[in-house]
Motif scaffolding. Structure first.
Motif, mmCIF file in Angstrom:
data_model
loop_
_atom_site.group_PDB
_atom_site.id
_atom_site.type_symbol
_atom_site.label_atom_id
_atom_site.label_comp_id
_atom_site.label_asym_id
_atom_site.label_seq_id
_atom_site.Cartn_x
_atom_site.Cartn_y
_atom_site.Cartn_z
ATOM 1 N N LYS A 1 0.346 4.052 -2.813
ATOM 2 C CA LYS A 1 0.237 5.384 -2.370
ATOM 3 C C LYS A 1 1.147 6.132 -3.384
ATOM 4 N N LYS A 2 2.326 5.852 -3.383
ATOM 5 C CA LYS A 2 3.261 6.635 -4.223
ATOM 6 C C LYS A 2 2.734 6.606 -5.838
ATOM 7 N N VAL B 1 -0.101 6.448 -6.875
ATOM 8 C CA VAL B 1 -1.425 7.550 -7.017
ATOM 9 C C VAL B 1 -0.977 8.719 -6.674
ATOM 10 N N GLU B 2 -0.183 9.172 -5.821
ATOM 11 C CA GLU B 2 0.328 10.557 -5.725
ATOM 12 C C GLU B 2 0.971 11.115 -6.866
ATOM 13 N N ASN C 1 -1.664 3.087 7.669
ATOM 14 C CA ASN C 1 -0.245 3.338 8.072
ATOM 15 C C ASN C 1 -0.159 3.811 9.416
ATOM 16 N N LEU D 1 -8.963 6.267 -1.117
ATOM 17 C CA LEU D 1 -7.776 5.404 -1.161
ATOM 18 C C LEU D 1 -6.875 6.125 -0.148
ATOM 19 N N ILE D 2 -6.387 7.236 -0.428
ATOM 20 C CA ILE D 2 -5.174 7.710 0.162
ATOM 21 C C ILE D 2 -5.551 7.951 1.614
ATOM 22 N N ASP D 3 -6.714 8.321 2.085
ATOM 23 C CA ASP D 3 -7.094 8.608 3.494
ATOM 24 C C ASP D 3 -7.016 7.217 3.920
ATOM 25 N N ILE E 1 -5.434 4.345 3.116
ATOM 26 C CA ILE E 1 -3.916 4.015 3.350
ATOM 27 C C ILE E 1 -3.333 4.795 4.488
ATOM 28 N N ASP E 2 -3.544 6.142 4.623
ATOM 29 C CA ASP E 2 -3.109 6.519 5.778
ATOM 30 C C ASP E 2 -3.202 6.298 6.993
ATOM 31 N N VAL F 1 0.752 -1.068 0.063
ATOM 32 C CA VAL F 1 0.210 0.006 -0.052
ATOM 33 C C VAL F 1 0.873 1.209 -0.033
ATOM 34 N N GLY F 2 1.958 1.026 0.517
ATOM 35 C CA GLY F 2 3.041 2.166 0.537
ATOM 36 C C GLY F 2 3.344 2.584 -1.041
#
Length: 182
Positions: free
Chosen positions: A37-38, A40-41, A99, A91-93, A95-96, A33-34
């Motif tokens: 996230k990279k 997707v960002e 994490n 998704l980003i939220d 994953i955060d 997921v790290g």
């Protein structure tokens, strides 16, 4: 009643964490997921495409298959779940949140160190290791911010704790003491 962004992130992040932990793949899912996230960002249009109500489900499914092909079954299942329930925009939220749960479980903290000049990786690591030892953590990940206005020293912020050892702050304290004495 509609759920807030934070509630959705908490629900799905907690579910992913519990699922990964139960299947004994927590570290693998964390790494995947790290990377996700990279990616997707770096390509935020992915979220837009996967969240677009105009695109039909089959088009989104094909797009998702291309994205998820290198991920584990656990992460693939998670991404398909987000698509199925129209939660991809979070998704980003999610994953955060995941994490944060991972860091808490593994006694890892993240923070920022503000300096007048950029620190190299070794200096950041030593500073993080020192903080981790002092506060009984396994590791501390630090991001370096450069702010020449602090003149020298460091300002270290990890979670809600701030250690201000900047020259600027020390000079303010001395000034205050001199003014109070007069």
């Amino acid at each position: 009643m509609a759920l807030s962004r934070e509630e959705i992130a908490a629900r799905y992040g907690t579910a992913l964490f519990g699922f990964a932990e139960d299947n004994k793949v927590l570290d693998d899912v964390y790494e995947e997921v790290g990377e996700l996230k990279k990616a997707v960002e770096a390509n935020p249009a992915i979220i837009g495409v996967m969240s677009d109500p105009v695109l039909n489900g089959e088009e989104k499914k094909k797009t998702l298959e291309a994205i998820e092909k290198d991920f584990s079954q656990e992460v693939q299942g998670f991404l398909n779940l987000l698509l199925e329930y129209n939660r991809f925009e979070y998704l980003i939220d999610i994953i955060d949140y995941f994490n944060n749960l991972y860091d808490e479980k593994k006694s890892i903290a993240s923070g920022t160190v503000t300096t007048a000049v950029k620190l190299d990786d070794d200096q950041l690591k030593r500073l993080g290791d020192s903080y981790a030892n002092k506060y009984n953590l396994k590791a501390v990940r630090l991001e370096n911010k450069v702010d020449p206005s602090i003149l020298g020293g460091v300002i270290l912020q990890v979670k809600d704790r701030v250690i201000d050892g900047s020259v600027k702050t020390q000079l303010k304290k001395i000034r205050t003491q001199l003014i109070d004495e007069n």
